[in-house]
Design a protein around this motif. Structure first.
Motif, PDB file in Angstrom:
ATOM      1  N   ILE A   1      -8.079   3.461  -0.914  1.00 46.69           N
ATOM      2  CA  ILE A   1      -6.813   4.125  -1.209  1.00 46.69           C
ATOM      3  C   ILE A   1      -6.946   5.137  -2.352  1.00 46.69           C
ATOM      4  CG2 ILE A   1      -4.531   3.723  -2.231  1.00 46.69           C
ATOM      5  CD1 ILE A   1      -4.628   3.363   0.755  1.00 46.69           C
ATOM      6  N   GLU A   2      -7.586   4.733  -3.448  1.00 49.10           N
ATOM      7  CA  GLU A   2      -7.710   5.642  -4.591  1.00 49.10           C
ATOM      8  C   GLU A   2      -8.480   6.903  -4.201  1.00 49.10           C
ATOM      9  OE1 GLU A   2      -8.211   2.453  -4.697  1.00 49.10           O
ATOM     10  OE2 GLU A   2      -7.065   1.588  -6.365  1.00 49.10           O
ATOM     11  N   LYS A   3      -9.513   6.732  -3.418  1.00 54.88           N
ATOM     12  CA  LYS A   3     -10.294   7.886  -2.966  1.00 54.88           C
ATOM     13  C   LYS A   3      -9.458   8.810  -2.090  1.00 54.88           C
ATOM     14  CE  LYS A   3     -14.566   9.131  -0.558  1.00 54.88           C
ATOM     15  NZ  LYS A   3     -15.761   8.618   0.159  1.00 54.88           N
ATOM     16  N   LEU A   4      -8.671   8.231  -1.185  1.00 57.50           N
ATOM     17  CA  LEU A   4      -7.811   9.035  -0.312  1.00 57.50           C
ATOM     18  C   LEU A   4      -6.776   9.791  -1.125  1.00 57.50           C
ATOM     19  CD1 LEU A   4      -6.707   9.993   2.384  1.00 57.50           C
ATOM     20  CD2 LEU A   4      -5.498   7.800   2.608  1.00 57.50           C
TER      21      LEU A   4
ATOM     22  N   LEU B   1       0.830  -1.210   0.000  1.00 58.69           N
ATOM     23  CA  LEU B   1       0.000   0.000   0.000  1.00 58.69           C
ATOM     24  C   LEU B   1       0.865   1.261   0.000  1.00 58.69           C
ATOM     25  CD1 LEU B   1      -2.866  -0.919   2.479  1.00 58.69           C
ATOM     26  CD2 LEU B   1      -3.117  -0.315   0.067  1.00 58.69           C
ATOM     27  N   LYS B   2       1.960   1.218   0.753  1.00 56.21           N
ATOM     28  CA  LYS B   2       2.852   2.377   0.808  1.00 56.21           C
ATOM     29  C   LYS B   2       3.396   2.709  -0.577  1.00 56.21           C
ATOM     30  CE  LYS B   2       7.229   4.000   2.787  1.00 56.21           C
ATOM     31  NZ  LYS B   2       8.327   3.716   3.766  1.00 56.21           N
ATOM     32  N   MET B   3       3.882   1.702  -1.296  1.00 56.53           N
ATOM     33  CA  MET B   3       4.436   1.944  -2.624  1.00 56.53           C
ATOM     34  C   MET B   3       3.360   2.415  -3.603  1.00 56.53           C
ATOM     35  SD  MET B   3       7.587   1.643  -2.325  1.00 56.53           S
ATOM     36  CE  MET B   3       7.878   1.925  -4.077  1.00 56.53           C
ATOM     37  N   LYS B   4       2.173   1.834  -3.486  1.00 61.65           N
ATOM     38  CA  LYS B   4       1.093   2.233  -4.375  1.00 61.65           C
ATOM     39  C   LYS B   4       0.692   3.684  -4.127  1.00 61.65           C
ATOM     40  CE  LYS B   4      -1.797  -0.660  -5.937  1.00 61.65           C
ATOM     41  NZ  LYS B   4      -2.867  -1.662  -6.200  1.00 61.65           N
ATOM     42  N   MET B   5       0.540   4.049  -2.859  1.00 64.87           N
ATOM     43  CA  MET B   5       0.167   5.430  -2.533  1.00 64.87           C
ATOM     44  C   MET B   5       1.248   6.408  -2.951  1.00 64.87           C
ATOM     45  SD  MET B   5      -2.012   5.767   0.934  1.00 64.87           S
ATOM     46  CE  MET B   5      -2.411   7.416   0.368  1.00 64.87           C
ATOM     47  N   LYS B   6       2.492   6.055  -2.692  1.00 63.93           N
ATOM     48  CA  LYS B   6       3.602   6.944  -3.056  1.00 63.93           C
ATOM     49  C   LYS B   6       3.601   7.210  -4.556  1.00 63.93           C
ATOM     50  CE  LYS B   6       8.637   7.405  -2.852  1.00 63.93           C
ATOM     51  NZ  LYS B   6       9.912   6.769  -2.397  1.00 63.93           N
ATOM     52  N   ASN B   7       3.455   6.164  -5.362  1.00 62.06           N
ATOM     53  CA  ASN B   7       3.460   6.338  -6.810  1.00 62.06           C
ATOM     54  C   ASN B   7       2.263   7.154  -7.284  1.00 62.06           C
ATOM     55  OD1 ASN B   7       5.845   4.881  -7.112  1.00 62.06           O
ATOM     56  ND2 ASN B   7       4.768   2.929  -7.316  1.00 62.06           N
TER      57      ASN B   7
ATOM     58  N   HIS C   1      -5.864   1.921   7.900  1.00 60.51           N
ATOM     59  CA  HIS C   1      -5.921   0.791   8.829  1.00 60.51           C
ATOM     60  C   HIS C   1      -5.678  -0.537   8.136  1.00 60.51           C
ATOM     61  CE1 HIS C   1      -7.185  -2.084  11.687  1.00 60.51           C
ATOM     62  NE2 HIS C   1      -8.436  -2.182  11.324  1.00 60.51           N
ATOM     63  N   THR C   2      -4.549  -1.179   8.481  1.00 59.85           N
ATOM     64  CA  THR C   2      -4.314  -2.552   8.028  1.00 59.85           C
ATOM     65  C   THR C   2      -4.017  -3.465   9.211  1.00 59.85           C
ATOM     66  OG1 THR C   2      -1.930  -2.207   7.705  1.00 59.85           O
ATOM     67  CG2 THR C   2      -3.369  -1.784   5.815  1.00 59.85           C
TER      68      THR C   2
ATOM     69  N   ALA D   1      -7.109   5.511  12.656  1.00 55.62           N
ATOM     70  CA  ALA D   1      -7.185   5.449  11.191  1.00 55.62           C
ATOM     71  C   ALA D   1      -8.592   5.778  10.696  1.00 55.62           C
ATOM     72  CB  ALA D   1      -6.775   4.068  10.698  1.00 55.62           C
ATOM     73  N   ASP D   2      -8.660   6.656   9.698  1.00 58.40           N
ATOM     74  CA  ASP D   2      -9.932   7.013   9.063  1.00 58.40           C
ATOM     75  C   ASP D   2     -10.230   6.181   7.831  1.00 58.40           C
ATOM     76  OD1 ASP D   2     -10.042   8.976  10.954  1.00 58.40           O
ATOM     77  OD2 ASP D   2      -9.752  10.648   9.572  1.00 58.40           O
ATOM     78  N   TRP D   3      -9.203   5.528   7.274  1.00 58.72           N
ATOM     79  CA  TRP D   3      -9.336   4.913   5.958  1.00 58.72           C
ATOM     80  C   TRP D   3      -8.937   3.449   5.996  1.00 58.72           C
ATOM     81  CZ3 TRP D   3     -11.098   8.222   2.075  1.00 58.72           C
ATOM     82  CH2 TRP D   3     -11.093   9.581   2.408  1.00 58.72           C
TER      83      TRP D   3
END
Length: 277
Positions: free
Chosen positions: A83-86, A16-22, A68-69, A76-78
């Motif tokens: 993820i895409e929405k955030l 998730l971190k890599m996906k969000m960063k990109n 939240h994982t 955590a709110d999400w």
């Protein structure tokens, strides 16, 4: 806007971190781990505490948002399916800021050496290195009691749902600027007596703890435990600083409490969904 991301370190959170960063880089946001405007915490509450302490030196400049994982994501709110929405919210929408009070703890030593200041998002605990803790409790400059027992927990309102709750403390709404003192297995008999109830102190009241029997103490600040030798006193109060949460949608405190402790336990996502998006 500059951002940083902290991860719990497991495979799901790292993906998730890599996906969000990109995604965020594609939206021309700037990745900056030194001076971020916003920090995204991916994991559980422990990950969020780590992020808070990593950036506690710039609380007035950095806001936090949690994904939240973990098993309990009170901060955590999400969830991963959002993820895409955030990302879109982060890239296109100015966030509102919600501020919560935090705890300031100052440890002073008998030799008059350098005092140590800690900030806590959840709580600080005080224990003896061996046997029972025996310590004078002063509130606003007046002796309140001599505590004997396993230890004391001093929590923030947002931290009142953590260890404090397990000790039987009250849950306090974080809009209330206060600290709470709860006992750990106090000794109460015909000789020794404590209040036996949690104490809630307002922001203008200072708690001072003076050890009587032993001066080597274990002080835990959130997830960190530190041994302090020759302790003269420990001072606790509501800090001048506050933690800032980035909010893109309402998430009332009591909804968090309900969802965390009394709501139906249902899986909010499947780990395999992450790689399909």
């Amino acid at each position: 806007m500059k951002f940083a991301i902290t991860s719990r370190g497991d495979q799901t959170s790292n993906a998730l971190k890599m996906k969000m960063k990109n995604y965020l880089l594609d939206f021309n946001l700037i990745f900056d781990e030194k001076e971020p405007d916003i920090v995204i915490s991916i994991g559980g509450d422990g990950t969020f505490l780590y992020a808070f302490h990593q950036y506690q030196h710039r609380l007035d400049k950095t806001a936090f948002v949690g994904v939240h994982t973990g098993h309990l994501g009170f901060y955590a709110d999400w969830v991963p399916s959002e993820i895409e929405k955030l990302v879109i919210e982060l890239a296109r929408t100015p966030f509102s800021v919600v501020e919560y009070p935090i705890l300031e703890t100052i440890v002073r030593h008998i030799d008059g050496g350098k005092e140590t200041l800690y900030l806590a998002l959840n709580e600080a605990t005080i224990r003896a290195t061996e046997g029972s803790l025996v310590i004078d409790v002063e509130i606003k400059g007046q002796k309140f009691e001599t505590f004997r027992g396993d230890g004391l927990c001093v929590s923030t309102p947002s931290g009142s749902t953590a260890y404090n709750k397990a000790l039987g403390g009250a849950i306090i709404h974080p809009s209330i600027e206060a600290i709470q003192v709860t006992e750990m297995a106090s000794i109460n008999n015909r000789v020794f007596r404590t209040i036996g109830s949690p104490l809630i102190l307002p922001a203008h009241h200072t708690l001072l703890l003076r050890p009587k029997k032993e001066t080597d103490l274990l002080v835990t600040v959130d997830h960190k435990t530190i041994l302090h030798n020759d302790v003269k006193s420990i001072q606790c109060r509501v800090a001048d600083q506050k933690v800032r949460f980035a909010r893109y949608r309402p998430f009332p405190f009591w909804n968090r409490v309900r969802d965390s402790f009394v709501g139906d336990e249902r899986p909010k996502f499947l780990p395999d969904e992450i790689n399909k998006r």
